[in-house]
Design a protein around this motif. Structure first.
Motif, short mmCIF file in Angstrom:
data_model
loop_
_atom_site.label_atom_id
_atom_site.label_comp_id
_atom_site.label_asym_id
_atom_site.label_seq_id
_atom_site.Cartn_x
_atom_site.Cartn_y
_atom_site.Cartn_z
N LEU A 90 0.83 -1.21 0.00
CA LEU A 90 0.00 0.00 0.00
C LEU A 90 0.87 1.26 0.00
O LEU A 90 0.64 2.19 -0.78
N ASP A 91 1.87 1.28 0.86
CA ASP A 91 2.76 2.45 0.92
C ASP A 91 3.46 2.69 -0.41
O ASP A 91 3.58 3.84 -0.85
N TYR B 83 2.45 1.75 -3.36
CA TYR B 83 1.48 2.23 -4.35
C TYR B 83 1.20 3.72 -4.17
O TYR B 83 1.11 4.47 -5.13
N LYS B 84 1.08 4.15 -2.90
CA LYS B 84 0.82 5.58 -2.64
C LYS B 84 1.98 6.42 -3.13
O LYS B 84 1.80 7.45 -3.77
N MET B 85 3.18 5.94 -2.82
CA MET B 85 4.37 6.67 -3.26
C MET B 85 4.40 6.76 -4.78
O MET B 85 4.59 7.83 -5.36
N SER C 27 2.02 6.55 -6.93
CA SER C 27 0.95 7.39 -7.49
C SER C 27 1.27 8.87 -7.37
O SER C 27 0.71 9.69 -8.10
N SER C 28 2.14 9.19 -6.42
CA SER C 28 2.44 10.60 -6.20
C SER C 28 3.49 11.12 -7.18
O SER C 28 3.75 12.31 -7.25
N LEU D 145 -6.73 -0.87 -2.58
CA LEU D 145 -6.24 0.24 -3.40
C LEU D 145 -7.39 1.09 -3.91
O LEU D 145 -7.30 2.32 -3.96
N GLN E 70 -8.46 3.63 -1.69
CA GLN E 70 -7.51 4.75 -1.59
C GLN E 70 -7.49 5.58 -2.86
O GLN E 70 -6.60 6.40 -3.07
N ILE F 253 -6.87 4.43 -5.85
CA ILE F 253 -5.92 3.91 -6.86
C ILE F 253 -6.63 2.80 -7.64
O ILE F 253 -6.95 1.75 -7.08
#
Ligand SMILES: *Cc1c(COP(=O)(O)O)cnc(C)c1O
Length: 420
Positions: free
Chosen positions: A179-180, A182-184, A186-187, A224, A227, A229
């Motif tokens: 998850l982390d 993926y967040k990174m 996406s940014s 995801l 979130q 995504i």
């Protein structure tokens, strides 16, 4: 199911006697059956017809241009692991829009070439690699489509060297970090997150690990979504096993029946990367017996093929069935023996302690199930030229790679001035 069988007392590939191929190209040689490749590809493709899917043939299993062209004509894409494989895939006519790029160590040049070709996506294996791809994409003014390769930590119960989805593996990103990451990802400005990828190992003989892995991935896709995504591609990798000896692996249809229900309502395109199951039993390697050596405790048949031609027995203690090309020869008295090559290594063998009918010097032996991870792992060790590859199509044989010459062996080498 494959098209290597005895007819009129000798081994045929489709409608061509193996002995005729050997007359033309000599031994050792690899022989592939076009009808078998086709049949395997189509069986896989049609098994998954109820879900939107892309098959990206894992070309590390067999990367001959003719084989790739044949796959491309059937609608296959390619799973690549290097810039060299990208080059081959494009040369063979595989559309970039069906190429996926895996591997833990993609170099910046390889990433750039793949971005220029506009491949479908990168299967990314680490946090550092996400950033590296973002940087390269920025430098060429593009956005890179990526999937994160997740390590679902399931045991595929296969040989440790071909098991890739456990915590201790060098492959993929740990599920609890996903998850982390993926967040990174996406940014980042030059990354387009489109998929999830998992490939847990090779030569799997049970569907359970696939299902276990998929359940974890489906849960991740739901998380995801929560979130913001949105995942469009779910890549389940390759890994379906084949029969080398007495294995009873599931059929592609069994795999499809087990996993299609889990994915059909997800709204994703399924990506699959079969390699071995397509090519493995579509090829053989043929070798000639040179000598018999009956020692006090052991019997050896020395043949003209070696570990440099087919590495699997030496590398994984892999079993390959060995059949005489002349069917009658198989009815002689059987003895325990090793089939070994001329390379100067004790690890150079094609079969160990195998109960086989006596082999006379000059006779031909077929090493079965050699169409995947066979020629592609060949080397020039002991300065042995790499052997030819032949593709049989019905009654026709086509040399799709000629035997290397001694000049090929020294290509690119120079003796510097000071030594002359
Ligand atoms: C090796 C590999 C495959 C193909 O595996 P097979 O067992 O030949 O089907 C697919 N995907 C990835 C990422 C691989 O490394």
């Amino acid at each position: 199911m494959n098209y290597f069988e005895y007819r009129h007392g000798e081994l045929y590939c489709e409608d061509v006697p193996v002995s005729r191929i050997v007359k033309e190209v000599g031994t050792p040689c690899y022989i592939y059956s076009h009808a078998t490749l086709l049949r395997h590809f189509r069986a896989y493709d049609s098994a998954f017809s109820s879900v939107p899917h892309v098959i990206a043939f894992a070309m590390k299993a067999n990367s001959n241009l003719a084989v790739l062209r044949m796959m491309a004509r059937e609608g296959s894409g390619a799973d690549i692991v290097s810039g060299g494989e990208l080059f081959r895939a494009l040369k063979a006519g595989v559309p970039a829009s069906k190429i996926v790029f895996a591997g833990v160590g993609k170099a910046p040049d390889e990433i750039r070439e793949a971005l220029k070709a506009d491949i479908l996506m990168f299967n990314v294996e680490s946090s550092a690699e996400i950033r590296a791809i973002n940087d390269v994409a920025a430098s060429v003014g593009k956005k890179a489509r990526i999937a994160l390769r997740i390590n679902p930590d399931v045991d595929p119960k296969t040989h440790p060297y071909i098991s890739t989805g456990m915590k201790k593996s060098k492959f993929g990103i740990a599920a609890d970090r996903a998850l982390d990451e993926y967040k990174m990802a996406s940014s980042l400005g030059h990354i387009d997150v489109v998929g999830v990828h998992a490939h847990i190992g090779s030569q799997l003989t049970d569907v359970t690990p696939f299902v276990d892995s998929l359940k974890k991935i489906v849960a991740l896709i739901e998380t995801l979504k929560g979130q913001g995504i949105n995942i469009r591609y779910l890549n389940i990798g390759g890994g379906l096993g084949i029969t080398y000896g007495d294995e009873k692996p599931p059929l592609p249809q069994d795999l499809a029946d087990a996993i299609s229900p889990l994915v059909k309502d997800l709204g994703v395109t399924l990506v699959m990367e079969p390699g071995r199951v397509i090519a493995g039993n579509a090829g053989i390697m043929v070798t000639k017996a040179l000598y018999e050596k009956v020692g006090e405790t052991k019997r050896f048949v020395i043949v003209d093929a070696a570990m440099n031609d087919l590495l699997r027995p030496s590398l994984y203690s892999a079993y390959h069935e060995i059949r005489p090309v002349n069917e009658e020869a198989g009815r002689r008295a059987k003895h325990q023996m090793d089939i070994v090559g001329p390379v100067c290594e004790s690890g150079d063998f094609l079969a160990k302690d195998r109960l086989l009918a006596t082999v006379e010097p000059g006779e031909l032996l077929a090493v079965m199930s050699a169409g995947a991870y066979g020629f592609v792992m060949a080397s020039n060790y002991n300065s042995r030229p790499r052997v030819p590859e032949v593709l049989v199509d019905g009654r026709d044989m086509h040399v799709i790679r000629v035997r290397e010459t001694y000049d090929d062996l020294i290509k690119g080498e120079t003796i510097p001035e000071f030594l002359q």
